[in-house]
Design a protein around this motif. Structure first.
Motif, PDB file in Angstrom:
ATOM      1  N   VAL A  91       0.785  -0.652  -0.006  1.00  0.00           N
ATOM      2  CA  VAL A  91       0.122   0.056   0.479  1.00  0.00           C
ATOM      3  C   VAL A  91       1.091   1.586  -0.229  1.00  0.00           C
ATOM      4  O   VAL A  91       0.637   2.156  -0.734  1.00  0.00           O
ATOM      5  N   GLY A  92       1.598   1.121   0.148  1.00  0.00           N
ATOM      6  CA  GLY A  92       2.911   2.504   0.789  1.00  0.00           C
ATOM      7  C   GLY A  92       3.523   2.708  -0.574  1.00  0.00           C
ATOM      8  O   GLY A  92       3.273   3.647  -0.785  1.00  0.00           O
ATOM      9  N   TRP A  93       4.074   1.396  -1.689  1.00  0.00           N
ATOM     10  CA  TRP A  93       4.639   2.106  -2.346  1.00  0.00           C
ATOM     11  C   TRP A  93       3.258   2.137  -3.457  1.00  0.00           C
ATOM     12  O   TRP A  93       4.202   3.068  -4.020  1.00  0.00           O
ATOM     13  N   LEU A  94       2.046   1.445  -4.091  1.00  0.00           N
ATOM     14  CA  LEU A  94       1.593   1.706  -4.343  1.00  0.00           C
ATOM     15  C   LEU A  94       1.077   3.088  -4.108  1.00  0.00           C
ATOM     16  O   LEU A  94       1.115   3.997  -5.015  1.00  0.00           O
ATOM     17  N   GLY A  95       0.660   4.233  -2.711  1.00  0.00           N
ATOM     18  CA  GLY A  95       0.503   5.203  -3.074  1.00  0.00           C
ATOM     19  C   GLY A  95       1.407   5.694  -3.170  1.00  0.00           C
ATOM     20  O   GLY A  95       1.519   7.132  -3.993  1.00  0.00           O
ATOM     21  N   PHE A  96       2.469   5.944  -3.033  1.00  0.00           N
ATOM     22  CA  PHE A  96       3.750   6.769  -3.088  1.00  0.00           C
ATOM     23  C   PHE A  96       3.844   6.523  -4.864  1.00  0.00           C
ATOM     24  O   PHE A  96       3.886   7.769  -5.502  1.00  0.00           O
ATOM     25  N   ALA A  97       3.635   5.419  -5.906  1.00  0.00           N
ATOM     26  CA  ALA A  97       3.615   5.570  -6.798  1.00  0.00           C
ATOM     27  C   ALA A  97       2.518   6.449  -8.090  1.00  0.00           C
ATOM     28  O   ALA A  97       2.614   7.213  -8.323  1.00  0.00           O
ATOM     29  N   LEU A  98       1.463   6.202  -7.103  1.00  0.00           N
ATOM     30  CA  LEU A  98       0.546   7.049  -7.390  1.00  0.00           C
ATOM     31  C   LEU A  98      -0.021   8.527  -7.329  1.00  0.00           C
ATOM     32  O   LEU A  98       0.069   9.310  -8.255  1.00  0.00           O
ATOM     33  N   PHE A  99       1.202   9.141  -6.176  1.00  0.00           N
ATOM     34  CA  PHE A  99       1.496  10.743  -5.835  1.00  0.00           C
ATOM     35  C   PHE A  99       2.332  10.593  -6.766  1.00  0.00           C
ATOM     36  O   PHE A  99       2.433  12.260  -7.746  1.00  0.00           O
ATOM     37  N   ILE A 100       3.154   9.529  -7.489  1.00  0.00           N
ATOM     38  CA  ILE A 100       4.154  10.711  -7.716  1.00  0.00           C
ATOM     39  C   ILE A 100       3.629  10.323 -10.052  1.00  0.00           C
ATOM     40  O   ILE A 100       4.313  11.941 -10.544  1.00  0.00           O
ATOM     41  N   VAL A 101       3.150   9.454 -10.225  1.00  0.00           N
ATOM     42  CA  VAL A 101       2.173  10.050 -11.497  1.00  0.00           C
ATOM     43  C   VAL A 101       1.148  10.656 -11.561  1.00  0.00           C
ATOM     44  O   VAL A 101       1.548  11.640 -12.138  1.00  0.00           O
ATOM     45  N   GLY A 102       0.834  11.254 -10.200  1.00  0.00           N
ATOM     46  CA  GLY A 102      -0.150  13.148  -9.718  1.00  0.00           C
ATOM     47  C   GLY A 102       1.063  13.809 -10.199  1.00  0.00           C
ATOM     48  O   GLY A 102      -0.085  14.875 -10.993  1.00  0.00           O
ATOM     49  N   ALA A 103       2.078  13.768  -9.482  1.00  0.00           N
ATOM     50  CA  ALA A 103       2.443  15.239  -9.770  1.00  0.00           C
ATOM     51  C   ALA A 103       3.319  15.353 -11.256  1.00  0.00           C
ATOM     52  O   ALA A 103       3.119  16.164 -11.938  1.00  0.00           O
ATOM     53  N   LEU A 105       1.912  14.381 -13.377  1.00  0.00           N
ATOM     54  CA  LEU A 105       0.647  14.115 -14.634  1.00  0.00           C
ATOM     55  C   LEU A 105       0.105  16.054 -14.275  1.00  0.00           C
ATOM     56  O   LEU A 105       0.158  16.514 -15.868  1.00  0.00           O
ATOM     57  N   PHE A 106      -0.204  16.427 -13.039  1.00  0.00           N
ATOM     58  CA  PHE A 106      -0.334  17.454 -13.255  1.00  0.00           C
ATOM     59  C   PHE A 106       0.764  18.811 -13.796  1.00  0.00           C
ATOM     60  O   PHE A 106       0.927  19.884 -14.277  1.00  0.00           O
ATOM     61  N   VAL A 107       1.898  18.125 -13.295  1.00  0.00           N
ATOM     62  CA  VAL A 107       3.044  18.994 -14.371  1.00  0.00           C
ATOM     63  C   VAL A 107       3.050  19.390 -15.884  1.00  0.00           C
ATOM     64  O   VAL A 107       2.608  20.125 -15.833  1.00  0.00           O
ATOM     65  N   ALA A 108       2.748  18.266 -16.187  1.00  0.00           N
ATOM     66  CA  ALA A 108       2.530  18.077 -18.044  1.00  0.00           C
ATOM     67  C   ALA A 108       1.280  18.977 -18.302  1.00  0.00           C
ATOM     68  O   ALA A 108       1.300  19.290 -19.269  1.00  0.00           O
ATOM     69  N   LEU A 109      -0.170  19.218 -17.580  1.00  0.00           N
ATOM     70  CA  LEU A 109      -1.577  20.224 -18.239  1.00  0.00           C
ATOM     71  C   LEU A 109      -0.432  21.374 -17.557  1.00  0.00           C
ATOM     72  O   LEU A 109      -0.877  21.933 -18.584  1.00  0.00           O
ATOM     73  N   VAL A 110       0.055  21.354 -16.094  1.00  0.00           N
ATOM     74  CA  VAL A 110       0.378  22.749 -16.468  1.00  0.00           C
ATOM     75  C   VAL A 110       1.508  23.456 -17.481  1.00  0.00           C
ATOM     76  O   VAL A 110       0.872  24.175 -18.535  1.00  0.00           O
TER      77      VAL A 110
END
Length: 131
Positions: A91-103, A105-110
């Motif tokens: 759960v920890g590594w999956l959550g951290f990976a989702l955070f990295i993917v979200g970050a 994607l956010f930078v790419a969107l900006v």
């Protein structure tokens, strides 16, 4: 009139044997209590879940690292909690990976939004101008 029992009396009086503490022995009849659950494994799962729910996975790596430490402790101490530690790691590594993917994607969107917005404005004379 009775005499007190002597040291060579074959009959023992009722009650606690002499020179032993009151109550039952700690582990009667060879019963050994089950090993304890590793506290670090519990903390790993709790931190990982809280990270996923509250922090959107940002601190998930802390829960995963706690899980790895718990697994190494359990090998040395024969404690229980291997499933909790494994769940905390996943759960920890999956959550951290989702955070990295979200970050990312956010930078790419900006970046995309910055490049796709026209640099147009209305100047002081009232003319609409694009650079």
């Amino acid at each position: 009139m009775t005499t007190p029992p002597s040291g060579n009396d074959p009959y023992q009086p009722y009650g606690q044997p002499p020179n032993q503490p009151y109550g039952q022995p700690a582990a009667p009849y060879g019963y050994t209590p089950p090993p304890a659950t590793n506290g670090m494994a519990i903390a790993s799962l709790v931190v990982s879940i809280v990270s996923l729910v509250v922090c959107a996975g940002f601190t998930g790596f802390i829960g995963a690292i706690l899980g790895h430490v718990a697994k190494s402790q359990m090998k040395r101490t024969n404690e229980q909690g291997g499933g909790l530690a494994l769940a905390g790691i996943i759960v920890g590594w999956l959550g951290f990976a989702l955070f990295i993917v979200g970050a990312v994607l956010f930078v790419a969107l900006v970046v995309w939004a910055e490049n796709s917005i026209d640099d147009c404005y209305t100047d002081s004379d009232g003319y609409f101008t694009c650079d």
